[in-house]
Design a protein around this motif. Structure first.
Motif, PDB file in Angstrom:
ATOM      1  N   VAL A  35       5.223  12.605 -10.105  1.00 42.10           N
ATOM      2  CA  VAL A  35       4.940  11.174 -10.146  1.00 42.10           C
ATOM      3  C   VAL A  35       5.167  10.678 -11.569  1.00 42.10           C
ATOM      4  O   VAL A  35       5.055  11.433 -12.528  1.00 42.10           O
ATOM      5  CB  VAL A  35       3.500  10.837  -9.682  1.00 42.10           C
ATOM      6  CG1 VAL A  35       3.286  11.239  -8.228  1.00 42.10           C
ATOM      7  CG2 VAL A  35       2.451  11.476 -10.577  1.00 42.10           C
ATOM      8  N   VAL A  62      -0.922  13.354  -8.278  1.00 40.00           N
ATOM      9  CA  VAL A  62      -1.690  12.129  -8.503  1.00 40.00           C
ATOM     10  C   VAL A  62      -2.973  12.465  -9.256  1.00 40.00           C
ATOM     11  O   VAL A  62      -3.334  11.784 -10.222  1.00 40.00           O
ATOM     12  CB  VAL A  62      -1.995  11.400  -7.176  1.00 40.00           C
ATOM     13  CG1 VAL A  62      -3.005  10.278  -7.376  1.00 40.00           C
ATOM     14  CG2 VAL A  62      -0.706  10.858  -6.565  1.00 40.00           C
ATOM     15  N   GLY A  76       7.246   8.202  -7.107  1.00 41.76           N
ATOM     16  CA  GLY A  76       6.919   9.590  -6.828  1.00 41.76           C
ATOM     17  C   GLY A  76       8.044  10.256  -6.071  1.00 41.76           C
ATOM     18  O   GLY A  76       8.924   9.589  -5.515  1.00 41.76           O
ATOM     19  N   PHE A  91      -1.655   8.539  -3.430  1.00 42.63           N
ATOM     20  CA  PHE A  91      -0.586   7.888  -4.187  1.00 42.63           C
ATOM     21  C   PHE A  91      -0.713   6.373  -4.082  1.00 42.63           C
ATOM     22  O   PHE A  91      -0.655   5.660  -5.074  1.00 42.63           O
ATOM     23  CB  PHE A  91       0.783   8.358  -3.677  1.00 42.63           C
ATOM     24  CG  PHE A  91       1.939   7.781  -4.436  1.00 42.63           C
ATOM     25  CD1 PHE A  91       2.420   8.409  -5.576  1.00 42.63           C
ATOM     26  CD2 PHE A  91       2.547   6.611  -4.020  1.00 42.63           C
ATOM     27  CE1 PHE A  91       3.478   7.882  -6.291  1.00 42.63           C
ATOM     28  CE2 PHE A  91       3.615   6.069  -4.725  1.00 42.63           C
ATOM     29  CZ  PHE A  91       4.079   6.712  -5.865  1.00 42.63           C
ATOM     30  N   VAL A 101       8.303   6.425  -2.828  1.00 47.22           N
ATOM     31  CA  VAL A 101       8.142   7.872  -2.857  1.00 47.22           C
ATOM     32  C   VAL A 101       9.396   8.443  -2.202  1.00 47.22           C
ATOM     33  O   VAL A 101       9.694   8.139  -1.041  1.00 47.22           O
ATOM     34  CB  VAL A 101       6.892   8.349  -2.093  1.00 47.22           C
ATOM     35  CG1 VAL A 101       6.830   9.874  -2.073  1.00 47.22           C
ATOM     36  CG2 VAL A 101       5.632   7.770  -2.717  1.00 47.22           C
TER      37      VAL A 101
END
Length: 116
Positions: A35, A62, A76, A91, A101
């Protein structure tokens, strides 16, 4: 929202996929994740599967960001088998709405982009 084809990434997002791949490979884990926080710092993690503790790679990445003082996330990436479900709850709590993501196969091919 999910896009089910190969995706071209910006350099900073491609770096997340590379870091997630390296984290997964280093530990031979089911998944690797990375991330990027609001200041551009990155955090990586891999799946933890101990007898008394199970953590998904994205959740752990996270948690590492939060424990380092991050208050927001920009993006991410998760690398692992396509059929493994990725829970975005942790997240999403730190990233807010419409944060990407990237889901990639172990060879680094991004096959889906999910937005929180």
């Amino acid at each position: 929202m999910s896009h089910e084809h190969s995706v071209e990434l910006e350099a900073e997002d491609a770096k997340l996929v590379t870091l997630a791949r390296a984290s997964r490979a280093r530990t031979s884990a089911a998944q690797g994740a990375a991330v990027r926080d609001q200041d551009g710092r990155t955090y990586t993690a891999s799946t933890v599967e101990l007898e008394v503790l199970q953590l998904e790679a994205l959740d752990l990445a996270v948690a590492m960001a939060v424990s380092s003082g991050a208050t927001g996330l920009e993006a991410g990436a998760v690398v692992g088998p396509e059929d493994r479900i990725v829970n975005l709850d942790a997240f999403r709590e730190l990233a807010g709405q419409e944060t990407p993501v990237y889901s990639a196969t172990p060879d680094g091919t991004v096959h889906a982009v999910k937005h929180t």
